[in-house]
Design a protein around this motif. Structure first.
Motif, PDB file in Angstrom:
ATOM      1  N   ILE A 149       0.862  -1.190   0.000  1.00 50.47           N
ATOM      2  CA  ILE A 149       0.000   0.000   0.000  1.00 50.47           C
ATOM      3  C   ILE A 149       0.895   1.235   0.000  1.00 50.47           C
ATOM      4  CG2 ILE A 149      -1.736   1.306   1.287  1.00 50.47           C
ATOM      5  CD1 ILE A 149      -2.710  -1.311   2.465  1.00 50.47           C
ATOM      6  N   LEU A 150       0.602   2.171  -0.850  1.00 47.49           N
ATOM      7  CA  LEU A 150       1.402   3.394  -0.947  1.00 47.49           C
ATOM      8  C   LEU A 150       0.921   4.404   0.099  1.00 47.49           C
ATOM      9  CD1 LEU A 150       1.582   3.708  -4.836  1.00 47.49           C
ATOM     10  CD2 LEU A 150       3.138   2.491  -3.294  1.00 47.49           C
ATOM     11  N   TRP A 151       1.249   4.103   1.353  1.00 43.65           N
ATOM     12  CA  TRP A 151       0.766   4.910   2.468  1.00 43.65           C
ATOM     13  C   TRP A 151       1.141   6.387   2.322  1.00 43.65           C
ATOM     14  CZ3 TRP A 151      -2.497   2.766   5.925  1.00 43.65           C
ATOM     15  CH2 TRP A 151      -2.490   1.367   6.055  1.00 43.65           C
ATOM     16  N   LEU A 152       2.398   6.643   2.000  1.00 45.05           N
ATOM     17  CA  LEU A 152       2.912   8.009   2.000  1.00 45.05           C
ATOM     18  C   LEU A 152       2.746   8.710   0.663  1.00 45.05           C
ATOM     19  CD1 LEU A 152       6.202   7.381   4.028  1.00 45.05           C
ATOM     20  CD2 LEU A 152       3.901   7.918   4.868  1.00 45.05           C
ATOM     21  N   SER A 153       2.181   8.003  -0.313  1.00 40.75           N
ATOM     22  CA  SER A 153       1.978   8.602  -1.636  1.00 40.75           C
ATOM     23  C   SER A 153       0.516   8.873  -1.934  1.00 40.75           C
ATOM     24  CB  SER A 153       2.549   7.682  -2.729  1.00 40.75           C
ATOM     25  OG  SER A 153       3.925   7.462  -2.526  1.00 40.75           O
ATOM     26  N   ASP A 154      -0.351   8.529  -1.012  1.00 42.09           N
ATOM     27  CA  ASP A 154      -1.783   8.742  -1.185  1.00 42.09           C
ATOM     28  C   ASP A 154      -2.231   9.911  -0.298  1.00 42.09           C
ATOM     29  OD1 ASP A 154      -4.486   7.319  -2.175  1.00 42.09           O
ATOM     30  OD2 ASP A 154      -4.762   8.022  -0.118  1.00 42.09           O
ATOM     31  N   PRO A 155      -2.989  10.870  -0.829  1.00 41.81           N
ATOM     32  CA  PRO A 155      -3.392  12.046  -0.043  1.00 41.81           C
ATOM     33  C   PRO A 155      -4.165  11.715   1.223  1.00 41.81           C
ATOM     34  CG  PRO A 155      -3.819  12.393  -2.379  1.00 41.81           C
ATOM     35  CD  PRO A 155      -3.445  10.958  -2.231  1.00 41.81           C
ATOM     36  N   VAL A 156      -5.022  10.688   1.173  1.00 40.23           N
ATOM     37  CA  VAL A 156      -5.828  10.318   2.342  1.00 40.23           C
ATOM     38  C   VAL A 156      -5.017   9.457   3.305  1.00 40.23           C
ATOM     39  CG1 VAL A 156      -7.888   9.119   3.137  1.00 40.23           C
ATOM     40  CG2 VAL A 156      -7.978  10.481   1.049  1.00 40.23           C
ATOM     41  N   LEU A 157      -4.351   8.431   2.785  1.00 39.86           N
ATOM     42  CA  LEU A 157      -3.588   7.518   3.638  1.00 39.86           C
ATOM     43  C   LEU A 157      -2.443   8.233   4.347  1.00 39.86           C
ATOM     44  CD1 LEU A 157      -3.443   4.302   1.409  1.00 39.86           C
ATOM     45  CD2 LEU A 157      -4.955   4.781   3.343  1.00 39.86           C
ATOM     46  N   SER A 158      -1.829   9.186   3.669  1.00 43.14           N
ATOM     47  CA  SER A 158      -0.731   9.923   4.302  1.00 43.14           C
ATOM     48  C   SER A 158      -1.236  10.720   5.501  1.00 43.14           C
ATOM     49  CB  SER A 158      -0.057  10.850   3.292  1.00 43.14           C
ATOM     50  OG  SER A 158      -1.001  11.747   2.719  1.00 43.14           O
ATOM     51  N   LYS A 159      -2.437  11.276   5.400  1.00 41.71           N
ATOM     52  CA  LYS A 159      -3.034  11.980   6.542  1.00 41.71           C
ATOM     53  C   LYS A 159      -3.286  11.005   7.690  1.00 41.71           C
ATOM     54  CE  LYS A 159      -5.454  15.825   4.210  1.00 41.71           C
ATOM     55  NZ  LYS A 159      -5.082  15.572   2.818  1.00 41.71           N
ATOM     56  N   ILE A 160      -3.757   9.810   7.372  1.00 42.36           N
ATOM     57  CA  ILE A 160      -4.017   8.799   8.403  1.00 42.36           C
ATOM     58  C   ILE A 160      -2.736   8.433   9.129  1.00 42.36           C
ATOM     59  CG2 ILE A 160      -4.753   6.406   8.785  1.00 42.36           C
ATOM     60  CD1 ILE A 160      -6.761   6.762   6.516  1.00 42.36           C
ATOM     61  N   VAL A 161      -1.639   8.302   8.375  1.00 42.90           N
ATOM     62  CA  VAL A 161      -0.344   7.981   8.984  1.00 42.90           C
ATOM     63  C   VAL A 161       0.068   9.083   9.960  1.00 42.90           C
ATOM     64  CG1 VAL A 161       2.119   7.665   8.543  1.00 42.90           C
ATOM     65  CG2 VAL A 161       0.444   6.556   7.058  1.00 42.90           C
ATOM     66  N   ILE A 162      -0.107  10.336   9.567  1.00 39.53           N
ATOM     67  CA  ILE A 162       0.238  11.459  10.448  1.00 39.53           C
ATOM     68  C   ILE A 162      -0.620  11.421  11.711  1.00 39.53           C
ATOM     69  CG2 ILE A 162       0.300  13.958  10.683  1.00 39.53           C
ATOM     70  CD1 ILE A 162       2.460  12.876   8.859  1.00 39.53           C
ATOM     71  N   ILE A 163      -1.907  11.159  11.560  1.00 37.69           N
ATOM     72  CA  ILE A 163      -2.814  11.106  12.716  1.00 37.69           C
ATOM     73  C   ILE A 163      -2.412   9.975  13.656  1.00 37.69           C
ATOM     74  CG2 ILE A 163      -5.190  10.602  13.411  1.00 37.69           C
ATOM     75  CD1 ILE A 163      -6.107  12.105  10.887  1.00 37.69           C
ATOM     76  N   ILE A 164      -2.077   8.808  13.105  1.00 36.34           N
ATOM     77  CA  ILE A 164      -1.633   7.678  13.929  1.00 36.34           C
ATOM     78  C   ILE A 164      -0.357   8.038  14.683  1.00 36.34           C
ATOM     79  CG2 ILE A 164      -0.734   5.312  13.865  1.00 36.34           C
ATOM     80  CD1 ILE A 164      -2.582   4.810  11.465  1.00 36.34           C
ATOM     81  N   ALA A 165       0.570   8.680  13.993  1.00 34.92           N
ATOM     82  CA  ALA A 165       1.843   9.042  14.613  1.00 34.92           C
ATOM     83  C   ALA A 165       1.646  10.021  15.768  1.00 34.92           C
ATOM     84  CB  ALA A 165       2.778   9.647  13.562  1.00 34.92           C
ATOM     85  N   ILE A 166       0.849  11.061  15.549  1.00 30.64           N
ATOM     86  CA  ILE A 166       0.626  12.057  16.607  1.00 30.64           C
ATOM     87  C   ILE A 166      -0.083  11.419  17.797  1.00 30.64           C
ATOM     88  CG2 ILE A 166      -0.339  14.317  17.152  1.00 30.64           C
ATOM     89  CD1 ILE A 166      -0.468  14.830  14.135  1.00 30.64           C
ATOM     90  N   THR A 167      -1.059  10.591  17.516  1.00 33.42           N
ATOM     91  CA  THR A 167      -1.805   9.924  18.593  1.00 33.42           C
ATOM     92  C   THR A 167      -0.886   9.039  19.419  1.00 33.42           C
ATOM     93  OG1 THR A 167      -3.801   9.934  17.213  1.00 33.42           O
ATOM     94  CG2 THR A 167      -3.788   8.451  19.100  1.00 33.42           C
TER      95      THR A 167
END
Length: 293
Positions: A149-167
């Motif tokens: 999955i291109l987590w960091l190359s997708d506009p939506v998935l990249s936001k989810i990764v940031i939210i997971i990291a901050i949480t």
């Protein structure tokens, strides 16, 4: 006479103790804020600045990059802050139970992420969610996905990764405030609720949650301020991409100051706008919290 002299001396010493920190606050906080505001009314490079009035603020209204950055920051705020506060309260209530063994160890495990380096943990998440990272490898090993999955190359998935990291980073930090509040609650209140036949869920919503309202308000305000100033995670995990999909206001201010052609006047104007937003949202949260009380 001696008594009057001692009284006056005490007052003078008290005024000095107040005057010194007040002077330092004015010098290192309010004076830079004033200079920054004056800078926001100017435009140019380096010391070659000229007064432009509120032109920088008018420029904001037509700046698509600022609008994108502000929108991204609000998305992080709307989704991440409630999730983090709820999780922090959940872990605090859970780890406050005397029946749980090794409570100290579990509290340390939950709190530990908040003392890790912002840059270090951001890079860890970047590699975890990379195309060949552990997350993709794990999902593929379970046959959940066939290709990475291109987590960091997708506009939506990249936001989810940031939210997971901050949480992950800040939940334990907020949990400490809830734990402190819970440990000051009289156990007799819960004993009385047990006698009245209230179950755990009823006790949480009727006793625990109302008593935690001040802490909920405090963590919500501080988390809102922190999220609106979000910088390290987006800078190190996604660099604001893909296509400014995770660009935040703080990162945009950095880009205006050091990455693009330096425009400190416009960067100061953006800074003041986000400062006003922080003040307004914090005031609204305080007002809602006080009204609920």
């Amino acid at each position: 006479m001696m008594h009057m002299s001692n009284t006056k001396r005490t007052k003078v010493m008290g005024m000095l103790f107040i005057a010194i920190p007040t002077l330092l606050i004015l010098l290192f906080y309010f004076y830079p804020m004033l200079r920054s505001f004056l800078l926001s009314l100017q435009s140019g490079m380096g010391v070659n600045l000229s007064w432009v009035g509120f032109a920088n603020y008018r420029r904001l209204l037509a700046d698509p990059v600022f609008k994108q950055a502000f929108s991204n920051t609000l998305i992080f705020l709307i989704f991440q802050v409630p999730i983090m506060v709820v999780l922090a309260m959940f872990f605090a209530v859970l780890l406050n139970q005397k029946t749980i063994k090794l409570r100290g160890l579990f509290r340390t495990i939950v709190y530990l992420p908040s003392v890790t380096s912002l840059v270090a943990y951001s890079l860890v998440f970047k590699y975890l969610f990379s195309n060949s990272g552990i997350i993709n490898q794990f999902l593929m090993s379970l046959s959940i996905i066939d290709s990475p999955i291109l987590w960091l190359s997708d506009p939506v998935l990249s936001k989810i990764v940031i939210i997971i990291a901050i949480t992950w980073r800040w939940t334990g930090y907020n949990m400490i405030f809830f734990l402190s509040a819970l440990q000051n609650v009289d156990p007799g209140i819960y004993e009385a609720a047990d006698i009245d036949g209230a179950n755990s869920v009823q006790q949480f919503f009727k006793i625990t949650a109302p008593l935690l309202k001040p802490v909920i308000l405090f963590t919500s305000v501080t988390s809102t301020i922190g999220t609106l100033q979000l910088f390290d995670e987006t800078m190190n995990i996604t660099q604001g991409g893909p296509g400014n999909a995770t660009l935040t206001v703080s990162q945009y201010i950095y880009d205006l100051s050091f990455k693009y052609t330096p425009d400190f006047g416009y960067a100061s104007a953006v800074s003041f706008v986000i400062a006003v937003v922080i003040i307004v949202l914090s005031a609204l949260q305080m007002k809602v919290g006080n009204r609920n009380d």
